[in-house]
Design an enzyme around this catalytic site. Structure first.
Site, short mmCIF file in Angstrom:
data_model
loop_
_atom_site.label_atom_id
_atom_site.label_comp_id
_atom_site.label_asym_id
_atom_site.label_seq_id
_atom_site.Cartn_x
_atom_site.Cartn_y
_atom_site.Cartn_z
N LYS A 259 0.85 -1.20 0.00
CA LYS A 259 0.00 0.00 0.00
C LYS A 259 0.88 1.25 0.00
O LYS A 259 1.68 1.45 0.91
CB LYS A 259 -0.91 -0.01 1.24
CG LYS A 259 -1.70 1.30 1.48
CD LYS A 259 -2.63 1.22 2.69
CE LYS A 259 -3.25 2.56 3.04
NZ LYS A 259 -4.12 2.53 4.23
N ASP A 264 -2.66 10.10 4.07
CA ASP A 264 -4.06 9.71 4.23
C ASP A 264 -4.77 10.70 5.14
O ASP A 264 -4.71 10.59 6.37
CB ASP A 264 -4.12 8.28 4.82
CG ASP A 264 -5.55 7.78 4.96
OD1 ASP A 264 -6.47 8.43 4.44
OD2 ASP A 264 -5.73 6.71 5.59
N LYS A 271 -10.12 12.48 8.82
CA LYS A 271 -9.60 11.98 10.10
C LYS A 271 -9.52 13.12 11.11
O LYS A 271 -9.36 14.28 10.72
CB LYS A 271 -8.17 11.44 9.91
CG LYS A 271 -8.08 10.12 9.20
CD LYS A 271 -6.65 9.62 9.16
CE LYS A 271 -6.54 8.29 8.46
NZ LYS A 271 -7.19 7.18 9.19
N ASP A 282 1.62 6.11 5.79
CA ASP A 282 0.65 5.20 5.18
C ASP A 282 1.19 4.54 3.90
O ASP A 282 0.48 3.79 3.24
CB ASP A 282 -0.67 5.93 4.92
CG ASP A 282 -1.89 5.05 5.12
OD1 ASP A 282 -1.76 3.98 5.75
OD2 ASP A 282 -2.98 5.42 4.62
N ASP A 341 -12.16 6.99 4.02
CA ASP A 341 -10.95 6.70 4.80
C ASP A 341 -10.54 5.22 4.66
O ASP A 341 -9.43 4.85 5.03
CB ASP A 341 -11.18 7.07 6.27
CG ASP A 341 -9.89 7.19 7.05
OD1 ASP A 341 -8.80 7.17 6.42
OD2 ASP A 341 -9.95 7.32 8.29
N GLU A 343 -9.44 3.70 2.24
CA GLU A 343 -8.90 3.89 0.88
C GLU A 343 -7.84 2.87 0.50
O GLU A 343 -7.61 2.61 -0.67
CB GLU A 343 -8.34 5.32 0.73
CG GLU A 343 -6.89 5.52 1.19
CD GLU A 343 -6.66 5.23 2.67
OE1 GLU A 343 -7.63 5.28 3.44
OE2 GLU A 343 -5.52 4.92 3.05
N ARG A 345 -7.73 -0.38 0.84
CA ARG A 345 -8.30 -1.54 0.13
C ARG A 345 -8.71 -1.15 -1.29
O ARG A 345 -8.73 -1.98 -2.19
CB ARG A 345 -9.47 -2.11 0.94
CG ARG A 345 -10.60 -1.15 1.17
CD ARG A 345 -11.49 -1.55 2.34
NE ARG A 345 -10.84 -1.33 3.65
CZ ARG A 345 -11.38 -1.66 4.81
NH1 ARG A 345 -12.57 -2.22 4.84
NH2 ARG A 345 -10.73 -1.42 5.93
N1 BES Z 1 -4.31 4.31 7.07
C1 BES Z 1 -5.44 3.98 7.85
C2 BES Z 1 -5.16 2.89 8.89
C3 BES Z 1 -4.26 3.28 10.02
C4 BES Z 1 -4.78 3.80 11.18
C5 BES Z 1 -2.90 3.05 9.94
C6 BES Z 1 -3.94 4.12 12.24
C7 BES Z 1 -2.08 3.36 10.99
C8 BES Z 1 -2.59 3.90 12.14
C9 BES Z 1 -6.56 3.45 6.94
O1 BES Z 1 -6.61 3.98 5.68
C10 BES Z 1 -7.84 3.78 7.62
O2 BES Z 1 -8.11 4.92 7.82
N2 BES Z 1 -8.60 2.75 7.98
C11 BES Z 1 -9.84 2.92 8.64
C12 BES Z 1 -10.80 1.94 8.02
C13 BES Z 1 -12.22 2.11 8.49
C14 BES Z 1 -12.78 3.39 7.95
C15 BES Z 1 -13.01 0.93 8.03
C16 BES Z 1 -9.67 2.62 10.13
O3 BES Z 1 -8.99 1.64 10.45
O4 BES Z 1 -10.15 3.38 10.94
ZN ZN Z 2 -4.75 4.60 4.92
ZN ZN Z 3 -7.68 5.77 5.56
#
Ligand code: BES
Ligand code: ZN
Ligand code: ZN
Length: 497
Positions: A259, A264, A271, A282, A341, A343, A345
């Site tokens: 990824k 992000d 966020k 990220d 968010d 994103e 996947r």
């Molecule tokens: N990049 C984030 C995941 C992340 C969070 C990495 C904290 C490192 C530290 C990812 O893109 C994300 O925001 N995921 C969301 C998914 C949710 C909206 C289903 C998450 O985990 O909150």
């Molecule tokens: Zn992310």
């Molecule tokens: Zn995200």
């Protein structure tokens, strides 16, 4: 770092830039050939007074000269004949401050008095010396030099041939992990998708690997609308970066996908701002696969290896994708974007489907900072792994045992996949909130790999931030995955030799 071997009699003792590295077993006599009588008496005193008894993972620095050497570093092996590799890595990490304060640039390592995993000690030294000063001037009195010379001492230098080569390999792979950490630590205004592509191209040219990069126009022609949807809100154009090593037509092909979200913000589903700056990390999945590809370039294994990085920035803008939007991915599946968010996947699914369709690899491993949920489950001490193939998971687990980059398997049961069904499209990019969120990510991606054996490593917890691992600084990216993937590929190539 130069690593070579010598015998106790050939080793020149008056070595004022060197530290002697002496392994110490609990309950076993001290008989290192490196120590003079005076040195032996000193170490004996430290042990008798129970200052240092050789507990596993412990190290102790005696900042004194012994026959001209600048310091003695004692490494605890514990009571076992076969000491734990991670404990040795951490013991090395603990010794770094002493090595720096004594301005040591050479290590003379006792490989004679005990058998111990010296290559794991080298891991800890190379990773533990990492610093990142691209943007900040180092303190004027900081010792800027590094250990550049390592001498392994054993009864016969010939018997150390394998050890020297294992240590050189360890040093090289850890240097690649440190290179990946540099990519992760760079600010997102410097580490854009175009810059990631440039880094990949630079490796490809240096190590004579094949390089390809699809731009937004080509992605649109191919129907990669999930990836393009994420990139819409940013002025930075997305890239699909592909580098590959071709060994032979009869050899299997292993593929890695990382990824590469260079920042992000969360997009329209924005966020919270307090730790948003961390989202420059990220792209650590991308850094991991590129770092492992560097190892591939250097070692040229006898199997084929592919490395794919979907790179984009997830931003907020009038043109950004909105919750409720529906896109059709490369493999024809439609996806309802309920949370912009989620994103990672979205960029990975097009990369995975394209990889399967275009290159038909034998196995795929993807690496991604995909979910906060994996941190809830495992903290910063293991990556969550979801795999469609038990044998592939076993390979990842075996590599993890060698490198100390921990993995823990999560299930991909059908009930979780059902959570990802869309209301108005084939899939939704999120499922019910706070329920097995890491697994939801895995189940979503599974829809894009067909029958190819595949494992997904969610490294959101391990890419940075672990406390207490002495050879990793919490302030920086960890390089997680570079050593694991390098080892996975090495073992696969070895098993065919
Ligand atoms: N990049 C984030 C995941 C992340 C969070 C990495 C904290 C490192 C530290 C990812 O893109 C994300 O925001 N995921 C969301 C998914 C949710 C909206 C289903 C998450 O985990 O909150
Ligand atoms: Zn992310
Ligand atoms: Zn995200």
């Amino acid at each position: 770092m130069e690593i070579h071997a010598t015998t106790p009699s050939d080793w020149k003792k008056a070595d004022t830039a060197a530290a002697l590295v002496i392994p110490l077993r609990e309950d076993s006599a001290l008989n290192s050939p490196l120590l003079s009588d005076a040195g032996r008496a000193l170490v004996g005193a430290v042990r008798d007074r129970k200052v240092f008894c050789g507990k596993p993972g412990d190290s102790y620095a005696l900042p004194i000269a012994d026959d001209g050497a600048r310091a003695i570093i004692l490494i605890g092996l514990g009571p076992d004949a076969d000491p734990d590799k991670e404990k040795i890595r951490r013991a090395a990490g603990k010794a770094i401050d002493c090595l720096r304060s004594h301005r040591i640039t050479r290590l003379v390592i006792d490989c004679e008095s005990h058998r111990w995993p010296v290559q794991s000690f080298i891991d800890g030294i190379v990773l533990g010396q990492y610093r990142y000063d691209r943007y900040k001037k180092p303190k004027p009195d900081a010792f800027a030099e590094e250990i550049d010379d390592v001498v392994l001492v054993g009864a016969s230098a010939f018997a150390l041939v394998d050890e020297v080569s294992a240590c050189n390999h360890a040093a090289r792979v850890c240097a690649n992990a440190n290179w990946a950490r540099d990519l992760g630590n760079a600010a997102s205004n410097d580490m854009t998708p175009a810059q990631l592509a440039f880094e990949a191209q630079t490796i490809a040219e240096k190590y004579k690997l094949e390089y390809d990069c699809l731009d937004a126009g080509r992605m649109a022609e191919l129907g990669m609308n999930a990836l393009l949807g994420v990139a819409r809100g940013s002025k930075e154009p997305p890239k699909l970066i592909i580098i590959s090593h071709h060994a032979s037509h009869d050899a299997p092909t292993l593929a890695m996908v990382g990824k590469g979200i260079t920042f992000d913000t969360g997009g329209i589903s924005i966020k919270p701002s307090d730790s948003m700056h961390e989202m420059k990390y990220d792209m650590c999945g991308a850094a991991a696969v590129l770092g492992a590809m560097k190892t591939v370039g250097q070692t040229k294994p006898t199997i084929n290896v592919l490395c794919v990085v979907p790179a984009a920035e997830n931003c907020v803008d009038g043109n950004a994708q909105k919750p409720g939007d529906i896109v059709r991915a490369y493999n024809g599946k439609t996806i309802e974007v309920h949370n912009t968010d989620a994103e990672g996947r979205m960029v990975l699914c097009d990369a995975l489907a394209y990889l399967v369709d275009h290159y038909a690899p034998n196995k795929i491993v993807d690496v991604a900072t995909l979910t906060g949920g994996v941190i809830v489950a495992l903290g910063h001490y293991a990556a969550g792994v979801m795999a469609t193939d038990d044998a592939l998971y076993a390979e990842i687990e075996a590599a993890s045992k060698v490198t100390g980059e921990r993995v823990w398997r999560f299930p991909l049961w059908e009930d979780y996949s059902a959570m990802m069904e869309g209301e108005h499209a084939d899939l939704c990019n999120i499922g019910p909130s706070r329920q097995a969120s890491a697994i939801q990510g895995g189940c979503f991606l599974k829809e894009f790999v067909g029958d190819t054996p595949w494992a997904h490593l969610d490294i959101a917890g391990t890419a940075w931030g672990a406390k207490g691992i002495s050879y990793l600084d919490t302030k920086f990216a960890s390089g997680y995955g570079v050593r694991l993937l390098s080892e996975w590929i090495r073992a696969e190539a070895d098993s065919r030799a």
